[in-house]
Each structure stands twice: as structure tokens, then as C-alpha cells.
Design a protein around this motif. Structure first.
Motif, short mmCIF file in Angstrom:
data_model
loop_
_atom_site.label_atom_id
_atom_site.label_comp_id
_atom_site.label_asym_id
_atom_site.label_seq_id
_atom_site.Cartn_x
_atom_site.Cartn_y
_atom_site.Cartn_z
N LEU A 110 0.82 -1.22 0.00
CA LEU A 110 0.00 0.00 0.00
C LEU A 110 0.85 1.27 0.00
O LEU A 110 0.41 2.31 -0.48
N GLU A 111 2.07 1.16 0.51
CA GLU A 111 2.93 2.34 0.54
C GLU A 111 3.34 2.77 -0.87
O GLU A 111 3.82 3.89 -1.06
N GLN A 112 3.14 1.88 -1.87
CA GLN A 112 3.47 2.21 -3.26
C GLN A 112 2.29 2.81 -4.02
O GLN A 112 2.45 3.26 -5.16
N GLY A 154 -10.65 -1.56 4.13
CA GLY A 154 -10.53 -0.46 5.08
C GLY A 154 -9.18 0.23 5.01
O GLY A 154 -9.10 1.47 5.03
N LYS A 155 -8.11 -0.54 4.89
CA LYS A 155 -6.77 0.05 4.81
C LYS A 155 -6.60 0.83 3.50
O LYS A 155 -5.95 1.88 3.47
N ILE A 156 -7.19 0.31 2.42
CA ILE A 156 -7.12 1.01 1.14
C ILE A 156 -7.82 2.36 1.22
O ILE A 156 -7.30 3.39 0.78
N ILE A 157 -9.01 2.37 1.82
CA ILE A 157 -9.76 3.63 1.94
C ILE A 157 -8.97 4.64 2.78
O ILE A 157 -8.89 5.82 2.43
N GLN A 158 -8.39 4.19 3.87
CA GLN A 158 -7.61 5.09 4.72
C GLN A 158 -6.40 5.65 3.95
O GLN A 158 -6.06 6.83 4.08
N GLN A 159 -5.78 4.81 3.12
CA GLN A 159 -4.65 5.26 2.31
C GLN A 159 -5.12 6.28 1.27
O GLN A 159 -4.46 7.31 1.04
N LEU A 160 -6.27 6.02 0.66
CA LEU A 160 -6.79 6.93 -0.37
C LEU A 160 -7.15 8.29 0.20
O LEU A 160 -7.11 9.30 -0.52
N LYS A 161 -7.50 8.35 1.46
CA LYS A 161 -7.82 9.64 2.09
C LYS A 161 -6.58 10.54 2.12
O LYS A 161 -6.70 11.76 2.20
N GLN A 162 -5.39 9.92 2.06
CA GLN A 162 -4.15 10.70 2.13
C GLN A 162 -3.61 11.07 0.74
O GLN A 162 -2.66 11.83 0.64
N ILE A 163 -4.22 10.50 -0.31
CA ILE A 163 -3.70 10.70 -1.66
C ILE A 163 -4.53 11.74 -2.41
O ILE A 163 -5.75 11.60 -2.53
N LYS A 164 -3.88 12.76 -2.88
CA LYS A 164 -4.55 13.79 -3.67
C LYS A 164 -4.10 13.66 -5.13
O LYS A 164 -2.90 13.63 -5.39
N THR A 165 -5.03 13.57 -6.03
CA THR A 165 -4.70 13.43 -7.44
C THR A 165 -5.77 14.11 -8.29
O THR A 165 -6.95 14.08 -7.92
N PRO A 166 -5.39 14.71 -9.41
CA PRO A 166 -6.38 15.31 -10.30
C PRO A 166 -7.12 14.25 -11.14
O PRO A 166 -8.13 14.55 -11.78
N THR A 167 -6.60 13.03 -11.13
CA THR A 167 -7.18 11.96 -11.94
C THR A 167 -8.28 11.24 -11.18
O THR A 167 -8.06 10.80 -10.05
N PRO A 168 -9.47 11.12 -11.76
CA PRO A 168 -10.56 10.42 -11.06
C PRO A 168 -10.18 8.97 -10.77
O PRO A 168 -9.58 8.30 -11.61
N LYS A 224 -0.09 -9.38 1.98
CA LYS A 224 0.53 -8.24 2.66
C LYS A 224 -0.42 -7.62 3.69
O LYS A 224 -0.12 -6.57 4.26
N GLY A 225 -1.58 -8.27 3.88
CA GLY A 225 -2.53 -7.76 4.87
C GLY A 225 -3.38 -6.60 4.39
O GLY A 225 -3.96 -5.86 5.19
N VAL A 226 -3.47 -6.43 3.07
CA VAL A 226 -4.25 -5.32 2.52
C VAL A 226 -5.74 -5.63 2.63
O VAL A 226 -6.19 -6.72 2.29
N GLU A 249 2.19 4.83 -7.66
CA GLU A 249 1.61 4.20 -8.85
C GLU A 249 0.54 5.10 -9.48
O GLU A 249 0.48 5.24 -10.71
N ILE A 250 -0.28 5.71 -8.64
CA ILE A 250 -1.30 6.63 -9.15
C ILE A 250 -0.66 7.82 -9.85
O ILE A 250 -1.10 8.25 -10.92
N GLN A 251 0.43 8.33 -9.29
CA GLN A 251 1.15 9.45 -9.90
C GLN A 251 1.75 9.05 -11.24
O GLN A 251 1.71 9.81 -12.22
N LEU A 252 2.31 7.85 -11.30
CA LEU A 252 2.90 7.34 -12.54
C LEU A 252 1.85 7.29 -13.66
O LEU A 252 2.10 7.75 -14.79
N LEU A 253 0.67 6.74 -13.34
CA LEU A 253 -0.39 6.61 -14.34
C LEU A 253 -0.97 7.98 -14.73
O LEU A 253 -1.30 8.22 -15.89
#
Length: 257
Positions: free
Chosen positions: A30-32, A79-93, A74-76, A36-40
Motif C-alpha cells: 500500500l505504501e506504493q 478499510g486500509k485502502i480507503i484510509q490510504q486513499l484519504k491521504q492521496i490527492k490526485t487530479p485523476t478520477p 501483505k494484509g491489505v 503508482e497513481i502518480q505514474l499513471l
């Protein structure tokens, strides 16, 4: 009209190729995910589909299944994904692809409320039948999240207008019978099928399942607005071939039709 529909329709009207890459959230950890979102995003993705790992992924082929198992190992979790997404800001939907069981277990209302705190603007739930979409529609009514419909090759033609009219964001046209995976053979009637869906839809129609080359993109752009690419992207990322991912997306979106 919801934001995802507006943004993708604008691209369609400008005759731009809509390209939606799929990645399995947490397959490389999840730390990646933010990287990955930025790369895409940098490569020109129109939106990004994020898979939620699940133990019984009935629509997924071997590459995506393997990525899901790596994420689970990796224990993903959702809930963990949603919490990670709350920290990620991106202009891409962002668009979540999940099976219904993890969402139901998480809690439908809690799920939608927490997604509102992220950049997720679309939902794909392949095992949620059209007749049962009312489980989510009331919760989505006051949100900016689109519930994206899937139209299969086996969907009766007379049913297609009903499905696309009710859908939002874009229409996911499943290009093969079976599971996801690169290197699939397409039926000769597929182009006509895609063109009909686009004809009766006022939203962009994107072809998915098996799309793995620039030639596939060029073919499908003759009959619909763009493509969704999963297994090819997931495989390249698992091999650390980030530059190949960038090149593939850049070449695909550079063509106007």
C-alpha cells in the motif's frame, strides 16, 4: 451530471482517446499506491481503476488474481485502502473495482461516506446485478460517486438501452465472454456490438477485458470512446517495468480518431 461523467464526456467530445488503466491496490504494498497513481496520471490516464483484493474474484484472470493474492498476503484490506486513499490527492478520477461481499461486510453506508473523503468518483461492482443496484443507489444519490454498469457480450440487445441509461460515469463494455486477461481472441461481431452500445449511450463506452496492445486500442476506438487495460498494466508493474507502462499509455492516448 456527476463529475466522472462530465470529465470523460468532455474527452469524448474532444475526440480524445479515453484510457483507464487498472491496478490492484496493494499488490506492491500500500505504501506504493500513491506513487503508482502518480505514474499513471503523468502518463496520461483519463481515470484510474483500483482493484480491491478479494479471495473469490470470479471475473479476474490469472494475472489479476495473482496480484490480489499478493495484496492479501501483505494484509491489505478494503478499510486500509480507503484510509490510504484519504491521504492521496490526485487530479485523476479514481474508480474502485470491488466485489459486493467486501463492501457489504464493511457496511454500505460507512463505505459510501468514507469514499466521499477520497478522490474516488466511480464504483464498479461486477457481481452486483442490475436488479439489486437499489442496495446502493439511495446512498449514492447525494454523492459524487458514479455506479458504472457493465454490458456483456451476452446481454440481450433490447436490455442494453436500459442498462446504459441507468449508468453513470462510463459504460464498461466487456469485450470477451469469460475472465480478464491479455491475449484474448475477440469475436468478429464485437465491433458492431460496441458501436451499438455507443449509439444508444449518452456516456462514453469503454472496452475492457483482454485489451493489451496499441493495436487493440486503435481497433476499439473505431467503435467506442476508449479502453480499460488491466492485466497488461498489472503484469508490467509486478515486473517493475514502469517505463513500459508509461510508454504504452502515452502511445495509446496520443492518437485521435
Amino acid at each position: 451530471m456527476k463529475t466522472l461523467t462530465k470529465q470523460l464526456t468532455k474527452k469524448q467530445q474532444a475526440n480524445e482517446t479515453i484510457f483507464v488503466p487498472y491496478i490492484m491496490a496493494g499488490a506492491q504494498g500500500l505504501e506504493q499506491l500513491a506513487e503508482e497513481i502518480q505514474l499513471l496520471t503523468d502518463a496520461g490516464a483519463s481515470a484510474i481503476e483500483l482493484g480491491i483484493p478479494f479471495s473469490d474474484p470470479v471475473a479476474d484472470g490469472p494475472v489479476i488474481q495473482a496480484a490480489g493474492l499478493r495484496a492479501l498476503g501483505k494484509g491489505v484490506t478494503l478499510g486500509k485502502i480507503i484510509q490510504q486513499l484519504k491521504q492521496i490527492k490526485t487530479p485523476t478520477p479514481l474508480v474502485l473495482m470491488t466485489y459486493f461481499n467486501p463492501v457489504f461486510t464493511y457496511g454500505l453506508e460507512k463505505f459510501i461516506q468514507e469514499l466521499a473523503e477520497t478522490n474516488v468518483l466511480g464504483l464498479i461492482i461486477p457481481d452486483l446485478p442490475y436488479e439489486h443496484r437499489e442496495l446502493l443507489i439511495p446512498l449514492l444519490k447525494n454523492s459524487d460517486i458514479s455506479l458504472i454498469p457493465l454490458v456483456a457480450l451476452t446481454t440481450p440487445r433490447e436490455r442494453i438501452p436500459e442498462l446504459v441509461k441507468a449508468g453513470e460515469g462510463f459504460i464498461y463494455a466487456v469485450a470477451v465472454n469469460g475472465v480478464t486477461g491479455a491475449g484474448r481472441n475477440y469475436q468478429e461481431t464485437l465491433d458492431e456490438h460496441l458501436a451499438y452500445i455507443q449509439e444508444v449511450s449518452d456516456k462514453p463506452v469503454l472496452a475492457g477485458f483482454g485489451v493489451s496492445s496499441k493495436e487493440h486500442v486503435e481497433r476499439f476506438r473505431k467503435s467506442c470512446a476508449g479502453v480499460i487495460v488491466g492485466s497488461k498494466i498489472v503484469q508490467l508493474l509486478s515486473e517493475g517495468e514502469k517505463s513500459e507502462v508509461t510508454t504504452f499509455i502515452e502511445e495509446a492516448v496520443s492518437n485521435e480518431f
